[in-house]
Write a protein that holds these residues in place. Structure first.
Motif, short mmCIF file in Angstrom:
data_model
loop_
_atom_site.label_atom_id
_atom_site.label_comp_id
_atom_site.label_asym_id
_atom_site.label_seq_id
_atom_site.Cartn_x
_atom_site.Cartn_y
_atom_site.Cartn_z
N PHE A 23 0.80 -1.22 0.00
CA PHE A 23 0.00 0.00 0.00
C PHE A 23 0.82 1.26 0.00
CE2 PHE A 23 -3.15 -3.05 1.32
CZ PHE A 23 -4.12 -2.75 0.41
N SER A 25 2.96 3.83 -2.56
CA SER A 25 2.88 4.09 -3.99
C SER A 25 3.98 3.39 -4.77
CB SER A 25 3.00 5.57 -4.30
OG SER A 25 2.35 6.30 -3.36
N CYS A 28 2.63 0.51 -6.00
CA CYS A 28 1.69 0.76 -7.09
C CYS A 28 2.43 0.96 -8.38
CB CYS A 28 0.90 2.03 -6.86
SG CYS A 28 0.49 2.23 -5.20
N SER A 29 3.45 1.80 -8.29
CA SER A 29 4.14 2.09 -9.52
C SER A 29 4.74 0.80 -10.06
CB SER A 29 5.22 3.14 -9.28
OG SER A 29 6.09 2.68 -8.29
N LEU A 31 3.43 -2.11 -9.70
CA LEU A 31 2.39 -2.92 -10.29
C LEU A 31 2.10 -2.46 -11.71
CD1 LEU A 31 -0.01 -3.47 -7.34
CD2 LEU A 31 1.53 -5.09 -8.42
N VAL A 32 2.15 -1.14 -11.89
CA VAL A 32 1.87 -0.61 -13.22
C VAL A 32 2.74 -1.33 -14.20
CG1 VAL A 32 2.12 1.36 -14.72
CG2 VAL A 32 1.32 1.67 -12.40
N HIS A 35 2.65 -5.74 -14.03
CA HIS A 35 1.52 -6.61 -13.95
C HIS A 35 1.08 -7.15 -15.23
CE1 HIS A 35 -0.94 -9.08 -12.46
NE2 HIS A 35 -0.91 -8.51 -11.36
N GLY A 39 -3.12 -7.50 -17.62
CA GLY A 39 -3.09 -6.35 -18.51
C GLY A 39 -3.16 -6.82 -19.94
N TRP A 174 -0.63 7.15 -18.91
CA TRP A 174 -1.53 7.72 -17.92
C TRP A 174 -2.66 6.75 -17.66
CZ3 TRP A 174 -6.32 10.50 -19.31
CH2 TRP A 174 -6.95 11.00 -18.18
N ARG A 175 -3.58 6.63 -18.59
CA ARG A 175 -4.62 5.61 -18.47
C ARG A 175 -4.45 4.64 -19.61
NH1 ARG A 175 -10.42 8.24 -17.89
NH2 ARG A 175 -11.08 6.10 -18.14
N ARG A 176 -4.31 3.37 -19.26
CA ARG A 176 -4.06 2.39 -20.29
C ARG A 176 -5.22 2.31 -21.27
NH1 ARG A 176 -2.99 -2.77 -17.54
NH2 ARG A 176 -5.19 -2.96 -18.05
N TYR A 193 6.68 7.13 -19.61
CA TYR A 193 6.62 7.74 -18.28
C TYR A 193 8.03 7.75 -17.69
CZ TYR A 193 4.46 9.42 -14.06
OH TYR A 193 4.07 10.21 -13.02
N ARG A 195 11.06 8.23 -15.38
CA ARG A 195 11.15 8.38 -13.94
C ARG A 195 12.52 8.84 -13.49
NH1 ARG A 195 7.39 5.25 -10.71
NH2 ARG A 195 5.61 5.12 -12.06
N LEU A 282 7.16 8.46 -5.73
CA LEU A 282 7.45 9.46 -6.75
C LEU A 282 7.12 10.85 -6.22
CD1 LEU A 282 8.48 9.24 -9.61
CD2 LEU A 282 6.12 9.10 -10.41
N ASN A 283 5.89 11.04 -5.81
CA ASN A 283 5.44 12.37 -5.36
C ASN A 283 4.58 12.24 -4.13
OD1 ASN A 283 6.56 13.62 -7.77
ND2 ASN A 283 4.83 12.72 -8.84
N ALA B 117 -5.30 3.13 -9.19
CA ALA B 117 -4.19 3.41 -8.29
C ALA B 117 -3.35 2.18 -7.98
CB ALA B 117 -4.72 4.02 -7.00
N PRO B 120 -3.47 -1.87 -11.78
CA PRO B 120 -3.59 -1.49 -13.19
C PRO B 120 -3.92 -2.67 -14.10
CG PRO B 120 -1.52 -0.75 -12.25
CD PRO B 120 -2.14 -1.65 -11.25
N TRP B 121 -3.72 -3.89 -13.61
CA TRP B 121 -4.04 -5.05 -14.44
C TRP B 121 -5.54 -5.30 -14.50
CZ3 TRP B 121 -6.51 -8.13 -10.96
CH2 TRP B 121 -6.19 -7.91 -9.60
N ARG B 180 -1.85 9.66 -11.46
CA ARG B 180 -2.94 8.71 -11.30
C ARG B 180 -4.15 9.40 -10.67
NH1 ARG B 180 0.72 4.09 -11.34
NH2 ARG B 180 1.77 4.96 -9.56
#
Lengths: 383, 339
Positions: A23, A25, A28-29, A31-32, A35, A39, A174-176, A193, A195, A282-283, B117, B120-121, B180
């Motif tokens: 949990f 970020s 999360c990043s 997972l982007v 994953h 996907g 941004w959004r797949r 993206y 980094r 990241l932020n 968030a 993403p999958w 995001r």
């Protein structure tokens, strides 16, 4: 000198294998990126693209693949029918995508400050609406006003986009679904993206390959590296304790540049110490208490932040922060950090952090020379 | 209840309006395509859909791949929200109720945010649908006491579930990075800009089943609006009927939200609008609300995509255009639900 760990292509990071707290970020990043399997299902569902990929549990081959890309081993692969040979790269979503080589009709929702450096703005048939708000770009792209703007990277206007018949769309990861919806129309999409500074330089080289301007891309990257090297030389004598503690603030004054990201790299290159360097995100958003405890010597504000140095000075909670007390709060210029201008940003930051070693006049001369070499025009009065 | 003179006309116009409107809207867009060319272009698209080897001209690609699915999706989403709104208002006997009353919008928003968030999958529509419907089920489960589900308790538990989902959504929004976060905010605004055949295929089954059930129940909704005691006297199990109506409404609304994001105002306003036009009798109200909802959202989306130099969020159009219109109708007539 850009000490970059084996950071994968664009967003592929070592973090995929790193043990991390759930949990956060960073996960999360990660997972982007990693994953992949599900996907891919979605991708197949939407665009019928067949792709193979390493699963999450098999990060090692994926990492090896990313490494191969980092080393410049983008393999020639058959592109879409009728498009001739293409190259296959891993994009900012961690997907493997085939790109055409030497596209002739490009829509740029992103990278619009890279394309002029490569001298390929004549391939543009469309550009982000945001790009039109950049005075600098108006000097680089004649006829920018007349160039169609099928939306922005945030809000793609599909009909306008398709009507332009692009053979490549450049956007950011941004959004797949957005990328997939465009691909469903048979239009290749490169979503990035970056980094890190190295990611940006790799993006420039990749675009050089895509546009058949490898030499120019190498020149540009070399020129950027030269400035960064000169900066490093100039700041070489700074003692460990002489690096100002820097805080970078985004759109709201509690969202900071964390330990990764282009801004984090720029602060380091400019001879500063990022106070948030230990936060892996990241932020991240931090509390005011944390900021006060960090005692930053310099605060840099994101160029588009809706608050300014005067707002921080007027805020009692900020009054005890050394940077505010000494008036060392600066707003970053509106130079796109995901472009060769990141070197100019590093120089400007360095002049703020170390005016004794890099006097502002000299810094401005460096910035001007960089702009002239890369874009052929000086930076312009706008910030 | 007897229909006012003129409502038969209004009803006739309402239920036939979507088709010509769809043709009209199909001809609107940033690329100028004459209406006369539409049949040929649609036929070309149809041929290409059947036979992938068939060529598709750019104009046909615009009409077939972009405009037509978007027009159909606007119709489907609008009719789902309005039909679900009519169903929920009947089930609760309360004009303030909308299809999101059981927390569907909050749940769907949370689902989309979590998917964007942290997962993403996971396709966003799937997550939004699952959590939207899950929220409605949770609200229903919370309200259930000793086998009874009092409507007021149900509304309150819906409010509780919505609040819970909203606070969790805030937590997610707070923890993700700005990019995001932007994606989540854009999803929440509601848009049909990514509409395509897959989105239509995702949403249509749930919407069709939900609206089909509501349509089949349109006679009984009248009984439900009499009150539970009267319904029981007429031999109708009000509790079970309410559950069925809510399940159908929730299915339709959650399916719609899963592909469009949260488009507010349609589900609340359109049933009222339909009631003002054709009266409160559900045999007419349900089809009228469904058709009017589809037509209204289609018109709003066409304005959003076609009338300005750039696209504006459709939710802005629905509210800006719907609210004043609604006020005019409301002021001009005797309110039918107080009589």
């Amino acid at each position: 000198m850009l000490k970059n760990p084996v950071r994968g292509f664009f967003s592929v990071g070592l973090s995929g294998a790193a043990p991390s707290r759930p949990f956060k970020s960073r996960v999360c990043s990660t997972l982007v990126i990693w994953h992949p399997t599900h996907g891919a299902l979605a991708v197949r569902f939407f665009s019928g693209l067949l792709m193979t990929r390493a699963g999450r549990g098999r990060a090692a081959p994926a990492l090896a693949f990313a490494l191969a890309l980092v080393l410049g081993a983008a393999s020639p692969a058959p592109g879409a029918p009728g498009m001739g040979p293409g190259i296959t790269v891993r994009d900012g979503f961690g997907r493997e995508v085939s790109l055409p080589v030497r596209p002739r009709r490009v829509v740029a929702y992103e990278a619009y400050e890279i394309l002029p450096a490569l001298g390929v703005t004549d391939r543009l048939v469309g550009i982000s609406r945001y790009a039109k708000a950049r005075p600098f770009l108006h000097r680089l792209v004649p006829g920018l006003d007349a160039l169609p703007a099928p939306g922005t990277g945030f809000s793609v206007e599909l009909e306008r986009l398709v009507t332009l018949r692009p053979d490549l769309v450049l956007t950011w990861a941004w959004r797949r679904e957005v990328a997939e919806r465009i691909e469903a129309q048979g239009i290749p999409v490169l979503a990035v993206y970056p980094r890190s500074v190295e990611d940006v330089l790799r993006e420039i080289e990749l675009l050089g390959r895509v546009f058949g301007r490898e030499d120019r891309a190498r020149q540009v990257v070399g020129r950027v590296r030269r400035t960064l090297r000169e900066l490093e030389t100039r700041l070489a004598g700074v003692p460990a304790g002489g690096r100002p503690r820097v805080l970078f603030l985004w759109g709201r004054p509690d969202r900071v540049a964390g330990g990764t990201g282009v801004q984090a790299d720029l602060i380091r290159l400019a001879g500063g110490t990022n106070v948030a360097r230990d936060l892996p995100e990241l932020n991240p958003v931090v509390s005011q208490e944390t900021i006060v405890a960090w005692q930053p010597d310099v605060v840099i504000l994101w160029s588009n932040a809706r608050y300014g140095p005067e707002d921080l000075a007027a805020d009692p909670r900020w009054r005890r922060v050394p940077a505010v007390r000494r008036g060392r709060v600066f707003r970053a210029p509106r130079w796109y950090p995901w472009s060769p201008r990141l070197a100019a940003l590093a120089v400007r930051y360095a002049a703020w952090l170390h005016p004794d070693r890099l006097p502002p006049d000299e810094a401005e001369a460096w910035i001007r020379d960089l702009h002239l070499d890369v874009f052929g025009v000086p930076p312009g009065p706008e910030t | 209840m007897t229909a006012r003179p003129g409502t038969a006309w209004a009803y006739g116009i309402l239920v036939t309006a979507p088709l010509p409107l769809a043709v009209l809207c199909l001809g609107v867009g940033s690329s100028a395509i004459p209406w006369a060319h539409l049949p040929g272009l649609v036929a070309e698209g149809l041929r290409a859909a059947v036979d992938p080897a068939a060529p598709l001209s750019p104009a046909a690609a615009v009409v077939w791949d972009i405009r037509l699915p978007r027009v159909l999706l606007a119709l489907a989403v609008g009719s789902a929200l309005a039909g679900a709104g009519a169903g929920c208002q009947a089930a609760f006997r309360n004009p303030l109720v909308e299809p999101f009353i059981l927390g569907i919008s909050g749940g769907a928003a949370l689902g989309s945010a979590l998917a964007i968030a942290f997962a993403p999958w996971l396709p966003v529509p799937v997550a939004a649908f699952a959590l939207g419907l899950g929220a409605a089920l949770l609200a229903y489960g919370l309200a259930r006491t000793r086998g009874e589900v009092p409507p007021l308790t149900l509304v309150l538990s819906g409010v509780v579930v919505s609040a819970l989902a909203t606070s969790l959504l805030s937590l997610v929004k707070f923890t993700v990075d700005p990019h995001r976060l932007q994606a989540i905010v854009h999803w929440l605004m509601g848009s049909l800009s990514l509409a395509g055949w897959p989105a239509l295929a995702t949403a249509a089954p749930g919407i069709a089943v939900g609206l089909g059930v509501l349509w089949a129940l349109r006679w009984r909704l009248n009984v439900l609006s009499l009150g539970d005691e009267e319904a029981r006297a007429l031999g109708v199990n009000a509790g079970r009927l309410r559950l069925l109506v809510l399940a159908a409404s929730s299915l339709a609304a959650a399916s719609a939200v899963s592909v469009s994001g949260i488009i507010g105002w349609v589900g609340l306003m359109v049933p009222h609008l339909a009631r003002l036009l054709v009266g409160p009798e559900h045999r007419r109200l349900v089809p009228a609300a469904v058709c009017l909802g589809g037509a209204f959202l289609l018109a709003a989306d066409t304005v959003a995509r076609g009338l300005f130099p750039f696209e504006i969020p459709v939710g802005v159009v629905t509210t800006l255009s719907g609210a004043p219109f609604f006020v005019v109708l409301l002021k001009g007539r005797k309110s039918p639900w107080t009589s």
